[in-house]
Design an enzyme around this catalytic site. Structure first.
Site, PDB file in Angstrom:
ATOM      1  N   ARG A  38       4.331  14.574  38.744  1.00  0.00           N
ATOM      2  CA  ARG A  38       4.423  16.037  38.630  1.00  0.00           C
ATOM      3  C   ARG A  38       4.633  16.475  37.188  1.00  0.00           C
ATOM      4  NH1 ARG A  38       9.313  16.390  42.660  1.00  0.00           N
ATOM      5  NH2 ARG A  38       9.749  14.618  41.296  1.00  0.00           N
ATOM      6  N   ARG A  39       5.368  15.699  36.397  1.00  0.00           N
ATOM      7  CA  ARG A  39       5.724  16.153  35.038  1.00  0.00           C
ATOM      8  C   ARG A  39       4.657  15.714  34.038  1.00  0.00           C
ATOM      9  NH1 ARG A  39      11.444  13.438  34.643  1.00  0.00           N
ATOM     10  NH2 ARG A  39      10.221  11.881  35.754  1.00  0.00           N
ATOM     11  N   ASP A  66       1.932  16.386  43.285  1.00  0.00           N
ATOM     12  CA  ASP A  66       3.152  16.164  44.061  1.00  0.00           C
ATOM     13  C   ASP A  66       2.740  15.388  45.312  1.00  0.00           C
ATOM     14  OD1 ASP A  66       5.308  16.370  45.836  1.00  0.00           O
ATOM     15  OD2 ASP A  66       5.947  18.290  44.970  1.00  0.00           O
ATOM     16  N   TYR A 155      18.106   7.307  52.363  1.00  0.00           N
ATOM     17  CA  TYR A 155      17.296   6.592  51.358  1.00  0.00           C
ATOM     18  C   TYR A 155      16.954   5.190  51.880  1.00  0.00           C
ATOM     19  CZ  TYR A 155      15.706   4.163  47.212  1.00  0.00           C
ATOM     20  OH  TYR A 155      14.954   3.410  46.328  1.00  0.00           O
ATOM     21  N   LYS A 159      13.216   3.337  52.773  1.00  0.00           N
ATOM     22  CA  LYS A 159      12.712   2.087  52.201  1.00  0.00           C
ATOM     23  C   LYS A 159      12.491   1.034  53.294  1.00  0.00           C
ATOM     24  CE  LYS A 159      12.084   3.476  48.053  1.00  0.00           C
ATOM     25  NZ  LYS A 159      10.731   3.509  47.464  1.00  0.00           N
ATOM     26  N   PRO A 185      12.885  -4.292  44.782  1.00  0.00           N
ATOM     27  CA  PRO A 185      13.836  -4.579  43.708  1.00  0.00           C
ATOM     28  C   PRO A 185      15.266  -4.162  44.080  1.00  0.00           C
ATOM     29  CG  PRO A 185      12.037  -3.102  42.984  1.00  0.00           C
ATOM     30  CD  PRO A 185      12.068  -3.099  44.473  1.00  0.00           C
ATOM     31  N   VAL A 188      17.558  -1.344  39.188  1.00  0.00           N
ATOM     32  CA  VAL A 188      16.668  -1.216  38.035  1.00  0.00           C
ATOM     33  C   VAL A 188      17.126   0.013  37.252  1.00  0.00           C
ATOM     34  CG1 VAL A 188      14.260  -1.109  37.256  1.00  0.00           C
ATOM     35  CG2 VAL A 188      14.774  -1.922  39.582  1.00  0.00           C
ATOM     36  N   PHE A 192      16.150   6.747  38.021  1.00  0.00           N
ATOM     37  CA  PHE A 192      16.447   6.774  39.458  1.00  0.00           C
ATOM     38  C   PHE A 192      17.823   7.373  39.804  1.00  0.00           C
ATOM     39  CE2 PHE A 192      18.282   4.671  43.177  1.00  0.00           C
ATOM     40  CZ  PHE A 192      17.332   4.914  44.143  1.00  0.00           C
TER      41      PHE A 192
HETATM   42  P1  NDP Z   1      12.240   7.055  38.213  1.00  0.00           P
HETATM   43  O1  NDP Z   1      13.028   8.220  38.658  1.00  0.00           O
HETATM   44  O2  NDP Z   1      12.385   6.591  36.810  1.00  0.00           O
HETATM   45  O3  NDP Z   1      10.700   7.288  38.513  1.00  0.00           O
HETATM   46  C1  NDP Z   1      10.276   7.897  39.714  1.00  0.00           C
HETATM   47  C2  NDP Z   1       8.838   8.339  39.576  1.00  0.00           C
HETATM   48  O4  NDP Z   1       8.421   8.918  40.824  1.00  0.00           O
HETATM   49  C3  NDP Z   1       8.668   9.399  38.491  1.00  0.00           C
HETATM   50  O5  NDP Z   1       7.504   9.110  37.764  1.00  0.00           O
HETATM   51  C4  NDP Z   1       8.499  10.688  39.289  1.00  0.00           C
HETATM   52  O6  NDP Z   1       7.607  11.565  38.599  1.00  0.00           O
HETATM   53  C5  NDP Z   1       7.812  10.166  40.544  1.00  0.00           C
HETATM   54  N1  NDP Z   1       7.950  11.093  41.670  1.00  0.00           N
HETATM   55  C6  NDP Z   1       9.086  11.428  42.329  1.00  0.00           C
HETATM   56  N2  NDP Z   1       8.818  12.367  43.246  1.00  0.00           N
HETATM   57  C7  NDP Z   1       7.473  12.621  43.155  1.00  0.00           C
HETATM   58  C8  NDP Z   1       6.591  13.504  43.834  1.00  0.00           C
HETATM   59  N3  NDP Z   1       7.019  14.319  44.807  1.00  0.00           N
HETATM   60  N4  NDP Z   1       5.290  13.513  43.485  1.00  0.00           N
HETATM   61  C9  NDP Z   1       4.839  12.695  42.503  1.00  0.00           C
HETATM   62  N5  NDP Z   1       5.617  11.842  41.835  1.00  0.00           N
HETATM   63  C10 NDP Z   1       6.926  11.814  42.156  1.00  0.00           C
HETATM   64  O7  NDP Z   1      12.637   5.870  39.228  1.00  0.00           O
HETATM   65  P2  NDP Z   1      12.108   4.366  39.381  1.00  0.00           P
HETATM   66  O8  NDP Z   1      11.060   4.044  38.401  1.00  0.00           O
HETATM   67  O9  NDP Z   1      13.299   3.522  39.450  1.00  0.00           O
HETATM   68  O10 NDP Z   1      11.497   4.450  40.844  1.00  0.00           O
HETATM   69  C11 NDP Z   1      10.184   4.061  41.169  1.00  0.00           C
HETATM   70  C12 NDP Z   1      10.174   3.527  42.593  1.00  0.00           C
HETATM   71  O11 NDP Z   1      10.943   2.337  42.659  1.00  0.00           O
HETATM   72  C13 NDP Z   1      10.756   4.478  43.625  1.00  0.00           C
HETATM   73  O12 NDP Z   1       9.968   4.412  44.799  1.00  0.00           O
HETATM   74  C14 NDP Z   1      12.156   3.907  43.883  1.00  0.00           C
HETATM   75  O13 NDP Z   1      12.634   4.232  45.153  1.00  0.00           O
HETATM   76  C15 NDP Z   1      11.857   2.426  43.742  1.00  0.00           C
HETATM   77  N6  NDP Z   1      13.005   1.578  43.451  1.00  0.00           N
HETATM   78  C16 NDP Z   1      13.835   1.847  42.389  1.00  0.00           C
HETATM   79  C17 NDP Z   1      14.920   1.029  42.134  1.00  0.00           C
HETATM   80  C18 NDP Z   1      15.902   1.312  41.057  1.00  0.00           C
HETATM   81  O14 NDP Z   1      17.030   0.750  41.085  1.00  0.00           O
HETATM   82  N7  NDP Z   1      15.573   2.123  40.058  1.00  0.00           N
HETATM   83  C19 NDP Z   1      15.160  -0.165  42.959  1.00  0.00           C
HETATM   84  C20 NDP Z   1      14.244  -0.339  44.041  1.00  0.00           C
HETATM   85  C21 NDP Z   1      13.195   0.485  44.250  1.00  0.00           C
HETATM   86  P3  NDP Z   1       7.749  13.144  38.466  1.00  0.00           P
HETATM   87  O15 NDP Z   1       9.189  13.501  38.626  1.00  0.00           O
HETATM   88  O16 NDP Z   1       7.178  13.437  37.112  1.00  0.00           O
HETATM   89  O17 NDP Z   1       6.892  13.674  39.573  1.00  0.00           O
HETATM   90  C1  8X3 Z   2      17.143   1.481  44.425  1.00  0.00           C
HETATM   91  C2  8X3 Z   2      18.198   0.435  44.420  1.00  0.00           C
HETATM   92  O1  8X3 Z   2      20.533  -0.082  45.279  1.00  0.00           O
HETATM   93  O2  8X3 Z   2      20.280   1.862  43.844  1.00  0.00           O
HETATM   94  O3  8X3 Z   2      16.320   1.370  45.523  1.00  0.00           O
HETATM   95  O4  8X3 Z   2      19.459   1.891  46.134  1.00  0.00           O
HETATM   96  S1  8X3 Z   2      19.671   1.061  44.962  1.00  0.00           S
END
Ligand code: NDP
Ligand code: 8X3
Length: 257
Positions: A38-39, A66, A155, A159, A185, A188, A192
């Protein structure tokens, strides 16, 4: 020449974290990259880094989208609709609240993004993969989909759903050469937790305090491994976590000073 050369890759959630790292890692590998989020200002920064890493501008498409909206290939320009690799990464958590006190709006945002958004993209893109006889879908689940933690309720449920969808897709694609990989994962460090806590970065930083978490690039490298196996090898499921983490709740916070 890279094993992925000439392939078109769509990464959802490419503006940050794991998705942005995937884009940067794939950038020098002669692929065509569709970066969706989105951004757009943040997408542009990722695109600049991809160009610096070797992507030709002609091989880069930024899509403001989105994922909660039903998706169709008509939203992509002609010439960008034959997608070989779909990285279903867009996702988020909202809140860390016990279920009886949960915010319905937070639940809806997580369910609509993490489950329905992933389904919409997969439904739009996999028929072309089947028709062309090649493709790979990578779904970002989480350790949270395997182990529910306190106040993680919805959440974690989204998942767990991603995990079930990955399994179901692999079953439904049997007899086609299209591959499916589920990546789960642990912690990370990305945006998030800041998103989870509605922009409270201090609270977000405390999630990773005292340990060395995974980086987006650690996850991207794992995804690249799955993508670059020979066509007859399907990496179905990967759980990766920091060395300082053993379960969703058991973390050693003495490792990072
Ligand atoms: P970030 O918040 O850094 O990145 C999330 C991304 O998802 C952003 O690019 C955001 O873009 C995009 N996003 C969110 N909502 C929307 C939407 N409605 N439409 C389009 N894009 C969207 O988090 P992560 O990189 O950590 O997360 C990536 C994935 O990994 C997620 O699915 C998360 O659940 C999963 N994950 C993360 C972990 C962690 O500990 N960080 C561990 C395990 C899994 P924008 O806002 O610009 O739209
Ligand atoms: C993201 C990892 O443990 O913060 O899916 O939910 S946790």
């Amino acid at each position: 020449m890279s094993r992925l050369a000439g392939q078109t890759v769509l990464i959802s959630g490419a503006s940050s974290g794991i998705g942005a790292a995937c884009a940067e890692l794939l950038a020098p590998l002669e692929v065509r990259l569709i970066l969706l989020a989105r951004r757009t200002a943040k997408l542009q920064l990722v695109a600049d880094r991809c160009v610096a890493a070797g992507t030709d501008l002609d091989n880069l498409l930024l899509v403001e989208w989105d994922v909660r909206q039903p998706f169709g290939l008509e939203h992509l320009p002609v010439g960008w609709r034959s997608i070989d690799i779909l990285i279903n990464n867009a996702g988020l958590s909202r809140g860390l609240t016990k279920l009886p006190a949960g915010e319905v709006a937070d639940w809806e945002e997580m369910i609509d993004t993490n489950i329905k958004g992933l389904l919409y993209l997969t439904r739009a893109i996999t028929p072309g993969m089947i028709e062309r006889g090649r493709g790979h879908v990578v779904n970002l689940g989480s350790m949270a989909g395997r182990q529910t933690y306190p106040a993680g309720n919805v959440y974690c449920a989204t998942k767990a759903a991603v995990r079930a969808i990955s399994e179901g897709l692999k079953i439904d694609l049997l007899g086609t050469p299209v591959r499916v990989t589920n990546i789960d994962p642990g912690l990370v460090e990305t945006e998030f937790s800041a998103v989870r806590f509605h922009g409270d970065w201090e609270k977000a930083d405390r999630v990773y305090e005292g340990l060395t978490p995974l980086t987006g690039m650690d996850v991207a490298e794992t995804i690249l491994f799955a993508l670059t196996r020979p066509a007859h090898v399907n990496i179905s499921d990967i759980l990766l976590m920091p060395t300082a983490q053993s379960t969703a709740t058991l973390v050693d916070r003495q490792t990072r000073k």
